[in-house]
Enzyme design. Structure first.
Site, PDB file in Angstrom:
ATOM      1  N   LYS A 100      -5.641 -71.569  -7.041  1.00 55.61           N
ATOM      2  CA  LYS A 100      -6.507 -72.756  -6.896  1.00 55.61           C
ATOM      3  C   LYS A 100      -6.441 -73.232  -5.444  1.00 55.61           C
ATOM      4  O   LYS A 100      -5.359 -73.363  -4.872  1.00 55.61           O
ATOM      5  CB  LYS A 100      -6.049 -73.861  -7.852  1.00 55.61           C
ATOM      6  CG  LYS A 100      -6.966 -75.079  -7.838  1.00 55.61           C
ATOM      7  CD  LYS A 100      -6.656 -76.012  -8.999  1.00 55.61           C
ATOM      8  CE  LYS A 100      -7.476 -77.291  -8.943  1.00 55.61           C
ATOM      9  NZ  LYS A 100      -8.934 -77.041  -8.974  1.00 55.61           N
ATOM     10  N   HIS A 128      -1.842 -75.931 -12.322  1.00 51.95           N
ATOM     11  CA  HIS A 128      -2.918 -74.947 -12.262  1.00 51.95           C
ATOM     12  C   HIS A 128      -2.392 -73.593 -11.777  1.00 51.95           C
ATOM     13  O   HIS A 128      -1.307 -73.510 -11.209  1.00 51.95           O
ATOM     14  CB  HIS A 128      -4.026 -75.416 -11.314  1.00 51.95           C
ATOM     15  CG  HIS A 128      -4.908 -76.484 -11.900  1.00 51.95           C
ATOM     16  ND1 HIS A 128      -4.561 -77.821 -11.907  1.00 51.95           N
ATOM     17  CD2 HIS A 128      -6.114 -76.407 -12.515  1.00 51.95           C
ATOM     18  CE1 HIS A 128      -5.507 -78.514 -12.493  1.00 51.95           C
ATOM     19  NE2 HIS A 128      -6.463 -77.688 -12.874  1.00 51.95           N
TER      20      HIS A 128
HETATM   21  P1  NAP Z   1     -13.065 -67.918  -7.499  1.00 52.13           P
HETATM   22  O1  NAP Z   1     -12.541 -66.980  -8.531  1.00 52.13           O
HETATM   23  O2  NAP Z   1     -12.494 -67.897  -6.111  1.00 52.13           O
HETATM   24  O3  NAP Z   1     -14.651 -67.677  -7.405  1.00 52.13           O
HETATM   25  C1  NAP Z   1     -15.497 -68.207  -6.444  1.00 52.13           C
HETATM   26  C2  NAP Z   1     -16.522 -67.137  -6.079  1.00 52.13           C
HETATM   27  O4  NAP Z   1     -17.562 -67.746  -5.320  1.00 52.13           O
HETATM   28  C3  NAP Z   1     -15.915 -66.018  -5.218  1.00 52.13           C
HETATM   29  O5  NAP Z   1     -16.342 -64.755  -5.696  1.00 52.13           O
HETATM   30  C4  NAP Z   1     -16.483 -66.350  -3.843  1.00 52.13           C
HETATM   31  O6  NAP Z   1     -16.607 -65.248  -3.002  1.00 52.13           O
HETATM   32  C5  NAP Z   1     -17.850 -66.877  -4.233  1.00 52.13           C
HETATM   33  N1  NAP Z   1     -18.502 -67.629  -3.158  1.00 52.13           N
HETATM   34  C6  NAP Z   1     -17.951 -68.289  -2.099  1.00 52.13           C
HETATM   35  N2  NAP Z   1     -18.914 -68.858  -1.353  1.00 52.13           N
HETATM   36  C7  NAP Z   1     -20.094 -68.559  -1.943  1.00 52.13           C
HETATM   37  C8  NAP Z   1     -21.461 -68.853  -1.621  1.00 52.13           C
HETATM   38  N3  NAP Z   1     -21.799 -69.588  -0.565  1.00 52.13           N
HETATM   39  N4  NAP Z   1     -22.422 -68.394  -2.453  1.00 52.13           N
HETATM   40  C9  NAP Z   1     -22.111 -67.631  -3.521  1.00 52.13           C
HETATM   41  N5  NAP Z   1     -20.836 -67.304  -3.860  1.00 52.13           N
HETATM   42  C10 NAP Z   1     -19.847 -67.753  -3.080  1.00 52.13           C
HETATM   43  O7  NAP Z   1     -12.929 -69.428  -7.988  1.00 52.13           O
HETATM   44  P2  NAP Z   1     -12.898 -69.975  -9.510  1.00 52.13           P
HETATM   45  O8  NAP Z   1     -11.520 -69.953 -10.034  1.00 52.13           O
HETATM   46  O9  NAP Z   1     -13.994 -69.310 -10.284  1.00 52.13           O
HETATM   47  O10 NAP Z   1     -13.280 -71.496  -9.266  1.00 52.13           O
HETATM   48  C11 NAP Z   1     -14.516 -71.866  -8.672  1.00 52.13           C
HETATM   49  C12 NAP Z   1     -14.532 -73.376  -8.500  1.00 52.13           C
HETATM   50  O11 NAP Z   1     -14.613 -73.987  -9.789  1.00 52.13           O
HETATM   51  C13 NAP Z   1     -13.280 -73.976  -7.833  1.00 52.13           C
HETATM   52  O12 NAP Z   1     -13.658 -75.036  -6.988  1.00 52.13           O
HETATM   53  C14 NAP Z   1     -12.478 -74.498  -9.015  1.00 52.13           C
HETATM   54  O13 NAP Z   1     -11.601 -75.549  -8.669  1.00 52.13           O
HETATM   55  C15 NAP Z   1     -13.593 -74.980  -9.902  1.00 52.13           C
HETATM   56  N6  NAP Z   1     -13.298 -75.126 -11.332  1.00 52.13           N
HETATM   57  C16 NAP Z   1     -13.972 -76.090 -11.976  1.00 52.13           C
HETATM   58  C17 NAP Z   1     -13.821 -76.259 -13.337  1.00 52.13           C
HETATM   59  C18 NAP Z   1     -14.620 -77.321 -14.036  1.00 52.13           C
HETATM   60  O14 NAP Z   1     -14.462 -77.485 -15.251  1.00 52.13           O
HETATM   61  N7  NAP Z   1     -15.466 -78.060 -13.332  1.00 52.13           N
HETATM   62  C19 NAP Z   1     -12.943 -75.435 -14.049  1.00 52.13           C
HETATM   63  C20 NAP Z   1     -12.257 -74.433 -13.353  1.00 52.13           C
HETATM   64  C21 NAP Z   1     -12.461 -74.261 -11.996  1.00 52.13           C
HETATM   65  P3  NAP Z   1     -15.572 -65.098  -1.733  1.00 52.13           P
HETATM   66  O15 NAP Z   1     -14.374 -64.406  -2.280  1.00 52.13           O
HETATM   67  O16 NAP Z   1     -16.382 -64.291  -0.756  1.00 52.13           O
HETATM   68  O17 NAP Z   1     -15.283 -66.484  -1.206  1.00 52.13           O
END
Ligand code: NAP
Length: 261
Positions: free
Chosen positions: A160, A156
């Site tokens: 991550k 990844h």
């Molecule tokens: P990311 O770019 O870090 O985005 C997460 C966002 O959520 C950030 O802007 C963060 O802000 C915000 N956040 C944190 N706490 C919050 C809250 N309580 N309420 C609202 N917003 C909040 O992460 P990402 O790459 O998009 O990934 C997000 C998640 O999805 C991860 O756990 C990843 O492993 C997962 N994922 C899942 C799949 C799937 O297919 N299921 C695929 C890819 C990724 P801050 O910077 O302030 O924390």
């Protein structure tokens, strides 16, 4: 005749997955993006963060976003430390939630499951929304009945937060369920990856990667490699939209995209 559109709130809307989800919902004719929340951009405007998005105020908390926009479904792509509270918030507000964030402690959600069943709404949790990844796990489960010696390499992007990935953990669980626990150990355990349900998982984190996994089986004089690559975050969107559409039929917790395919 106009069809009633599903009202969607995206939590974590300004993150990598959240932005893609906002775009996918905005492009879907049967959905309406009615609210967003993200701690990083609280008080800002979605139009300034997501190209082509309309002017929607970014709430700092999911509770506010639900109160302001009364969605049918919340989609959560936040962080492992935020996701449990967001699920509880959606449940308190009797709102269905689709969860893509990793780090959900299913064992701690028994009362939320009961409440959602009784009140008639759903909680869908899927560690991987890419349909190809679901097939990769299914094929690995099948192969492990015949070739029980196996290791997983998951790769990844370097930002991550969790390791091993949720997908790798589930793959290991499916393999263990099909073949029973077999530790294919050997010397130098520190160089042999993490052990989950008797399956070795090696986590690679590098810039340039998105989400990739290889399941490598070894047999007498042969190997079998099953590999899936998400080359772009759009790969998750057909699965996310499918989940949003299915929420009308789901009651309580459903775990895994395979349950609704
Ligand atoms: P990311 O770019 O870090 O985005 C997460 C966002 O959520 C950030 O802007 C963060 O802000 C915000 N956040 C944190 N706490 C919050 C809250 N309580 N309420 C609202 N917003 C909040 O992460 P990402 O790459 O998009 O990934 C997000 C998640 O999805 C991860 O756990 C990843 O492993 C997962 N994922 C899942 C799949 C799937 O297919 N299921 C695929 C890819 C990724 P801050 O910077 O302030 O924390």
């Amino acid at each position: 005749m106009s069809v009633e559109r599903t009202r969607v709130v995206v939590a974590g809307a300004c993150g990598r997955m959240g932005r893609e989800t906002c775009k996918a919902v905005l492009d879907a004719e049967d959905m309406e993006l009615v609210g967003v929340c993200d701690t990083a951009f609280a008080g800002g405007n979605l139009a300034d963060v997501v190209e082509g998005a309309p002017g929607i105020r970014i709430s700092g908390a999911l509770d506010d976003a639900i109160a302001e926009s009364s969605p049918d479904v919340v989609v959560d792509f936040t962080t492992p430390s935020a996701v449990m509270e967001n699920i509880r918030t959606a449940v308190r507000r009797s709102t269905s939630i689709v969860v893509g964030t990793t780090g959900v402690a299913l064992q701690d959600l028994a009362s939320e499951d009961k409440l959602a069943r009784e009140s008639g709404f759903g909680i869908l949790i899927a560690p991987n929304f890419a349909i190809g990844a679901v097939l990769m796990m299914k094929f690995a489960e099948e192969a492990s009945k015949h070739l029980p010696t196996v290791e997983i390499i998951e790769l990844h992007h370097d930002r991550k937060l969790d390791a091993p990935s949720g997908t790798a953990l589930i793959t290991a669980e499916k393999i263990a369920g099909a073949r029973g626990e077999v530790d294919c150990g050997g010397p130098q355990p520190e160089a042999r990856g993490a052990l989950h349900k008797g399956v070795r998982i090696h986590s690679v984190r590098l810039p340039g990667l998105v989400a990739h996994q290889e399941v490598i089986f070894g047999g007498v004089g042969q190997t079998l490699t099953i590999r899936h690559d998400s080359l772009d975050r759009t790969s998750f969107m057909p699965g996310v939209l499918l989940a949003v559409r299915k929420m009308k039929e789901i009651r309580g917790i459903v775990y895994g995209l395979d349950r609704i395919l």
